[in-house]
Design an enzyme around this catalytic site. Structure first.
Site, PDB file in Angstrom:
ATOM      1  CG  ASN A 121      34.507  71.158  38.900  1.00  0.00           C
ATOM      2  OD1 ASN A 121      34.659  72.300  39.293  1.00  0.00           O
ATOM      3  ND2 ASN A 121      35.463  70.469  38.283  1.00  0.00           N
ATOM      4  N   PRO A 122      30.418  71.697  39.916  1.00  0.00           N
ATOM      5  CG  PRO A 122      28.589  72.953  39.186  1.00  0.00           C
ATOM      6  CD  PRO A 122      28.962  71.601  39.679  1.00  0.00           C
ATOM      7  CB  VAL A 123      34.687  74.439  42.305  1.00  0.00           C
ATOM      8  CG1 VAL A 123      35.245  75.578  41.501  1.00  0.00           C
ATOM      9  CG2 VAL A 123      35.232  74.469  43.712  1.00  0.00           C
ATOM     10  NE  ARG A 152      44.604  72.742  34.071  1.00  0.00           N
ATOM     11  CZ  ARG A 152      43.418  72.222  34.359  1.00  0.00           C
ATOM     12  NH1 ARG A 152      42.324  72.958  34.295  1.00  0.00           N
ATOM     13  NH2 ARG A 152      43.318  70.957  34.706  1.00  0.00           N
ATOM     14  CG  HIS A 176      37.036  75.807  38.066  1.00  0.00           C
ATOM     15  ND1 HIS A 176      38.263  75.758  37.456  1.00  0.00           N
ATOM     16  CD2 HIS A 176      36.637  74.521  38.181  1.00  0.00           C
ATOM     17  CE1 HIS A 176      38.580  74.504  37.223  1.00  0.00           C
ATOM     18  NE2 HIS A 176      37.612  73.725  37.640  1.00  0.00           N
TER      19      HIS A 176
HETATM   20  P1  NAD Z   1      35.724  60.424  41.358  1.00  0.00           P
HETATM   21  O1  NAD Z   1      34.432  59.965  40.767  1.00  0.00           O
HETATM   22  O2  NAD Z   1      36.973  59.656  41.095  1.00  0.00           O
HETATM   23  O3  NAD Z   1      35.568  60.539  42.944  1.00  0.00           O
HETATM   24  C1  NAD Z   1      34.431  60.988  43.575  1.00  0.00           C
HETATM   25  C2  NAD Z   1      34.332  60.242  44.884  1.00  0.00           C
HETATM   26  O4  NAD Z   1      33.253  60.794  45.632  1.00  0.00           O
HETATM   27  C3  NAD Z   1      34.025  58.749  44.693  1.00  0.00           C
HETATM   28  O5  NAD Z   1      35.028  57.974  45.344  1.00  0.00           O
HETATM   29  C4  NAD Z   1      32.660  58.573  45.331  1.00  0.00           C
HETATM   30  O6  NAD Z   1      32.486  57.316  45.973  1.00  0.00           O
HETATM   31  C5  NAD Z   1      32.672  59.721  46.340  1.00  0.00           C
HETATM   32  N1  NAD Z   1      31.338  60.101  46.792  1.00  0.00           N
HETATM   33  C6  NAD Z   1      30.192  60.214  46.080  1.00  0.00           C
HETATM   34  N2  NAD Z   1      29.180  60.572  46.889  1.00  0.00           N
HETATM   35  C7  NAD Z   1      29.692  60.691  48.126  1.00  0.00           C
HETATM   36  C8  NAD Z   1      29.147  61.030  49.381  1.00  0.00           C
HETATM   37  N3  NAD Z   1      27.838  61.322  49.524  1.00  0.00           N
HETATM   38  N4  NAD Z   1      29.959  61.049  50.456  1.00  0.00           N
HETATM   39  C9  NAD Z   1      31.273  60.751  50.332  1.00  0.00           C
HETATM   40  N5  NAD Z   1      31.851  60.419  49.167  1.00  0.00           N
HETATM   41  C10 NAD Z   1      31.063  60.393  48.087  1.00  0.00           C
HETATM   42  O7  NAD Z   1      35.897  61.933  40.889  1.00  0.00           O
HETATM   43  P2  NAD Z   1      37.260  62.779  40.915  1.00  0.00           P
HETATM   44  O8  NAD Z   1      37.949  62.637  39.611  1.00  0.00           O
HETATM   45  O9  NAD Z   1      37.985  62.486  42.176  1.00  0.00           O
HETATM   46  O10 NAD Z   1      36.664  64.263  40.970  1.00  0.00           O
HETATM   47  C11 NAD Z   1      36.037  64.720  42.144  1.00  0.00           C
HETATM   48  C12 NAD Z   1      35.462  66.105  41.902  1.00  0.00           C
HETATM   49  O11 NAD Z   1      36.525  67.045  41.765  1.00  0.00           O
HETATM   50  C13 NAD Z   1      34.616  66.212  40.635  1.00  0.00           C
HETATM   51  O12 NAD Z   1      33.493  67.030  40.898  1.00  0.00           O
HETATM   52  C14 NAD Z   1      35.552  66.911  39.663  1.00  0.00           C
HETATM   53  O13 NAD Z   1      34.859  67.605  38.653  1.00  0.00           O
HETATM   54  C15 NAD Z   1      36.257  67.846  40.629  1.00  0.00           C
HETATM   55  N6  NAD Z   1      37.500  68.449  40.146  1.00  0.00           N
HETATM   56  C16 NAD Z   1      37.669  69.773  40.433  1.00  0.00           C
HETATM   57  C17 NAD Z   1      38.790  70.444  39.989  1.00  0.00           C
HETATM   58  C18 NAD Z   1      38.935  71.916  40.309  1.00  0.00           C
HETATM   59  O14 NAD Z   1      39.807  72.619  39.771  1.00  0.00           O
HETATM   60  N7  NAD Z   1      38.100  72.450  41.187  1.00  0.00           N
HETATM   61  C19 NAD Z   1      39.777  69.749  39.257  1.00  0.00           C
HETATM   62  C20 NAD Z   1      39.591  68.401  39.015  1.00  0.00           C
HETATM   63  C21 NAD Z   1      38.437  67.750  39.455  1.00  0.00           C
END
Ligand code: NAD
Length: 309
Positions: A121-123, A152, A176
């Protein structure tokens, strides 16, 4: 030799690991590579997943670096920083743009034929950034958009109407995020419009629609307040998109895709197959919905104009 159905997941956090689990158990994927800057985290997740090998269809699992993602059919980007207290949305965007600048060129270098599916996100913004950085045709760069939000809405309506969620036909489209909106004018329960269904079952239509919309829009906040993150339903949404691509299903899903006229990515019903986006299949929108879509696009474009690529 090139293996079929190779998927790489970048980011082994809550979303990346849940997605890997769902894909592993789906039987859709023959090779799965998990990459994270925190290599040990990716290794731990893969070790844990691999210990389920005797219960599932055969799959090659690997925690690796970008070289290991070579010739992926799909690369899913879940990596990114989360919003910190006091940080604006634009601060977060700029932080994640910097992260994507380190990821996307590596992804394209090793898998120039892949479809890139952005989830972080923001996707809509990060999918736009990926498209600009990747230099791939826009049909091969898509975001998870409002596939989860649409699910949902279907769930919430199925609960309110006490009907199977698979018989609820309704879409959430746009950003989103906070400006997303349901397309009520083409929402159906079975083959009966939601309006007619409300009349028949004695629901107050306006109240029901408002309550359903609020519940959907606030559901990520509600979950994050309680468990700190969301991961299972988004993992299933990603699996559904992967399935539509790998099986060339020509399924209609509310992924985020490019609009060249407005130079923006936003979610709308799109037909999805082996080459990614086939075409937008947007329903006819009424006057209010057209306004809501324009507003959503404006919200996204206002953020895009301040991004330094
Ligand atoms: P998280 O913090 O648990 O995981 C993020 C991971 O990215 C971490 O393991 C981190 O080490 C890794 N990371 C950071 N920089 C990196 C890089 N340069 N290269 C490789 N890996 C790297 O977060 P999460 O809960 O897994 O969420 C991940 C993303 O998904 C967030 O942006 C969240 O907002 C998004 N998300 C989107 C939706 C959707 O509907 N699109 C739903 C839920 C979450």
């Amino acid at each position: 030799m090139r293996k079929t159905n190779k998927v790489s997941v970048i980011g082994a956090g809550f979303v990346g690991s849940a997605t890997s689990f769902v894909l592993m158990t789906s039987g859709l994927v023959s090779n799965l590579v998990l990459v994270d800057v925190n290599r040990e985290k990716a290794e731990g997740e893969i070790m844990d997943l691999a210990h389920g090998a005797s219960f599932i269809k055969s799959i090659d699992l690997k925690a690796g670096d970008y070289k290991d993602t070579q010739d992926s059919d799909i690369v899913i980007i879940t990596a990114g920083a989360g919003q910190k207290p006091g940080e604006t949305r634009l601060d977060l965007v700029n932080k994640n743009v910097a992260i994507f600048k380190s990821i996307v060129p590596q992804v394209v270098k090793y898998s120039p034929e892949a479809i890139i599916l952005v989830v972080a996100n923001p996707v809509d913004i990060l999918t736009y950034v990926t498209y600009k950085l990747a230099g791939l045709p826009s049909n091969r760069v898509i975001g998870s958009g409002t596939v989860l939000d649409t699910s949902r809405l279907r769930y919430v309506l199925s609960e309110k109407f006490d009907v199977d969620a698979r018989n609820v036909h309704s879409y959430i489209i746009g950003e989103h995020g906070d400006s997303e909106f349901p397309v009520w004018s083409s929402a159906y329960i079975g083959s009966l419009s939601v309006s007619d269904y409300c009349k028949r079952e004695g629901f107050n239509e306006a109240e029901l629609k408002q309550a359903a919309y609020e519940e959907v829009k606030n559901s990520a906040y509600a979950i994050i307040d309680r468990k700190g993150y969301t991961n299972y339903a988004i993992a299933l949404a990603v699996k559904r998109i992967v399935e539509a691509i790998l099986r060339d299903e020509r399924s209609i899903l509310t992924v985020s895709t490019y609009n060249s006229i407005d130079d923006v990515y936003y979610a709308a019903p799109n037909m999805i197959g082996r080459n990614g986006q086939i075409m937008k299949v947007c329903p006819n929108l009424n006057e209010l919905e057209l306004e809501q879509l324009e507003n959503s696009k404006k919200v996204l474009k206002d953020i895009i104009k301040d991004i330094k690529l």
